[in-house]
Design a protein around this motif. Structure first.
Motif, PDB file in Angstrom:
ATOM      1  N   ALA A 157       0.847  -1.195   0.000  1.00  0.00           N
ATOM      2  CA  ALA A 157       0.000   0.000   0.000  1.00  0.00           C
ATOM      3  C   ALA A 157       0.883   1.246   0.000  1.00  0.00           C
ATOM      4  O   ALA A 157       2.018   1.223   0.484  1.00  0.00           O
ATOM      5  CB  ALA A 157      -0.910   0.007   1.229  1.00  0.00           C
ATOM      6  N   ASP A 158       0.340   2.307  -0.545  1.00  0.00           N
ATOM      7  CA  ASP A 158       1.039   3.587  -0.560  1.00  0.00           C
ATOM      8  C   ASP A 158       0.749   4.303   0.754  1.00  0.00           C
ATOM      9  O   ASP A 158       0.013   5.291   0.804  1.00  0.00           O
ATOM     10  CB  ASP A 158       0.574   4.418  -1.757  1.00  0.00           C
ATOM     11  N   ALA A 159       1.280   3.760   1.832  1.00  0.00           N
ATOM     12  CA  ALA A 159       1.041   4.291   3.176  1.00  0.00           C
ATOM     13  C   ALA A 159       2.282   4.023   4.011  1.00  0.00           C
ATOM     14  O   ALA A 159       2.898   2.967   3.896  1.00  0.00           O
ATOM     15  CB  ALA A 159      -0.166   3.603   3.802  1.00  0.00           C
ATOM     16  N   GLU A 160       2.619   4.975   4.829  1.00  0.00           N
ATOM     17  CA  GLU A 160       3.762   4.820   5.731  1.00  0.00           C
ATOM     18  C   GLU A 160       3.306   4.188   7.043  1.00  0.00           C
ATOM     19  O   GLU A 160       2.220   4.486   7.538  1.00  0.00           O
ATOM     20  CB  GLU A 160       4.394   6.182   6.025  1.00  0.00           C
ATOM     21  N   PRO A 161       4.135   3.334   7.633  1.00  0.00           N
ATOM     22  CA  PRO A 161       3.798   2.740   8.933  1.00  0.00           C
ATOM     23  C   PRO A 161       4.044   3.712  10.088  1.00  0.00           C
ATOM     24  O   PRO A 161       4.972   3.548  10.872  1.00  0.00           O
ATOM     25  CB  PRO A 161       4.687   1.508   8.997  1.00  0.00           C
ATOM     26  N   THR A 162       3.225   4.731  10.152  1.00  0.00           N
ATOM     27  CA  THR A 162       3.335   5.711  11.229  1.00  0.00           C
ATOM     28  C   THR A 162       2.716   5.139  12.499  1.00  0.00           C
ATOM     29  O   THR A 162       1.892   4.215  12.430  1.00  0.00           O
ATOM     30  CB  THR A 162       2.596   7.005  10.850  1.00  0.00           C
ATOM     31  N   PRO A 163       3.055   5.688  13.648  1.00  0.00           N
ATOM     32  CA  PRO A 163       2.413   5.215  14.881  1.00  0.00           C
ATOM     33  C   PRO A 163       0.888   5.322  14.803  1.00  0.00           C
ATOM     34  O   PRO A 163       0.181   4.408  15.238  1.00  0.00           O
ATOM     35  CB  PRO A 163       2.980   6.132  15.965  1.00  0.00           C
ATOM     36  N   VAL A 222       3.682   1.330  19.817  1.00  0.00           N
ATOM     37  CA  VAL A 222       3.050   2.551  19.311  1.00  0.00           C
ATOM     38  C   VAL A 222       2.448   3.387  20.451  1.00  0.00           C
ATOM     39  O   VAL A 222       1.490   4.128  20.259  1.00  0.00           O
ATOM     40  CB  VAL A 222       2.011   2.246  18.208  1.00  0.00           C
ATOM     41  N   ASP A 223       3.009   3.253  21.635  1.00  0.00           N
ATOM     42  CA  ASP A 223       2.681   4.082  22.801  1.00  0.00           C
ATOM     43  C   ASP A 223       1.245   3.940  23.310  1.00  0.00           C
ATOM     44  O   ASP A 223       0.736   4.833  23.974  1.00  0.00           O
ATOM     45  CB  ASP A 223       2.985   5.561  22.521  1.00  0.00           C
ATOM     46  N   CYS A 224       0.601   2.829  23.026  1.00  0.00           N
ATOM     47  CA  CYS A 224      -0.720   2.561  23.612  1.00  0.00           C
ATOM     48  C   CYS A 224      -0.584   1.830  24.941  1.00  0.00           C
ATOM     49  O   CYS A 224      -1.522   1.793  25.728  1.00  0.00           O
ATOM     50  CB  CYS A 224      -1.577   1.729  22.657  1.00  0.00           C
ATOM     51  N   ALA A 225       0.555   1.235  25.165  1.00  0.00           N
ATOM     52  CA  ALA A 225       0.838   0.529  26.418  1.00  0.00           C
ATOM     53  C   ALA A 225       2.223   0.948  26.880  1.00  0.00           C
ATOM     54  O   ALA A 225       3.091   1.286  26.072  1.00  0.00           O
ATOM     55  CB  ALA A 225       0.786  -0.981  26.204  1.00  0.00           C
TER      56      ALA A 225
END
Length: 187
Positions: free
Chosen positions: A72-78, A150-153
């Motif tokens: 996909a044309d998407a970056e794995p951002t947080p 990803v800073d959820c925990a």
């Protein structure tokens, strides 16, 4: 549909980006994509590669087309990873709710997350694996570590009344049931 596979989390989002880049830009069959993931990411077997392919799709980093899978044309951002976990991964919403209700004295551990979701584990997963409880506790551990990535925990030390100590990865002393978490900044 929420997906069940939760592969071992990488150390950072750059490593996740490398998994995404292992999927072709030109659509390929599941077998082709799995072979490419195995080769480029040094995965041990096709099942592990297939789990990664499904997981990347759940995160919105891979798409399935009529002709096969494509990057996909998407970056794995947080933010994207958090959204993908919430929307596409089985028991992620339950884990997030448990984390928000947790405290350093009563943190979430892989065991407590498994205990909270045990009755909802799909029947076919129970029937297929005679050691399904261990497998799903390990899955809970990996899910909590993805949420921490990803800073959820946030890992906590001590572990309060359930006897847990700060997160050690499976295979290290203590195993996955010794990890303990509370909600992170992004929960």
């Amino acid at each position: 549909m929420k997906l069940k596979p939760v592969p071992e989390p990488p150390d950072d989002l750059d490593a996740l980006r490398a998994f995404q880049r292992a999927v072709p830009l030109v659509p390929g069959s599941t077998d082709d994509c799995c072979a490419r993931l195995r080769e480029r990411r040094d995965l041990p077997d096709r099942q592990t590669a297939n789990d990664w392919l499904a997981f990347l799709r759940a995160l919105g980093l891979v798409r399935e087309t009529d002709r096969g899978f494509v990057r996909a044309d998407a970056e794995p951002t947080p933010e994207r990873v958090r959204e993908g976990l919430r929307e596409g991964v089985l028991f992620a919403p339950e884990a997030l709710a448990a984390l928000r209700a947790a405290s350093p004295a009563e943190p979430v551990t892989p065991r407590t997350l498994f205990d909270a979701t045990r009755e909802s584990v799909p029947r076919h997963a129970r029937a297929r694996d005679p050691d399904w409880e261990r497998a799903w506790r390990e899955r809970a551990d990996r899910l909590l570590r993805w949420l921490a990535l990803v800073d959820c925990a946030e890992p906590v030390s001590g572990g309060g009344s359930n006897g847990s100590e700060r997160g050690t990865r499976e295979g290290e002393s203590g195993g996955p049931d010794r990890a303990a978490y509370v909600a992170g900044d992004a929960a």
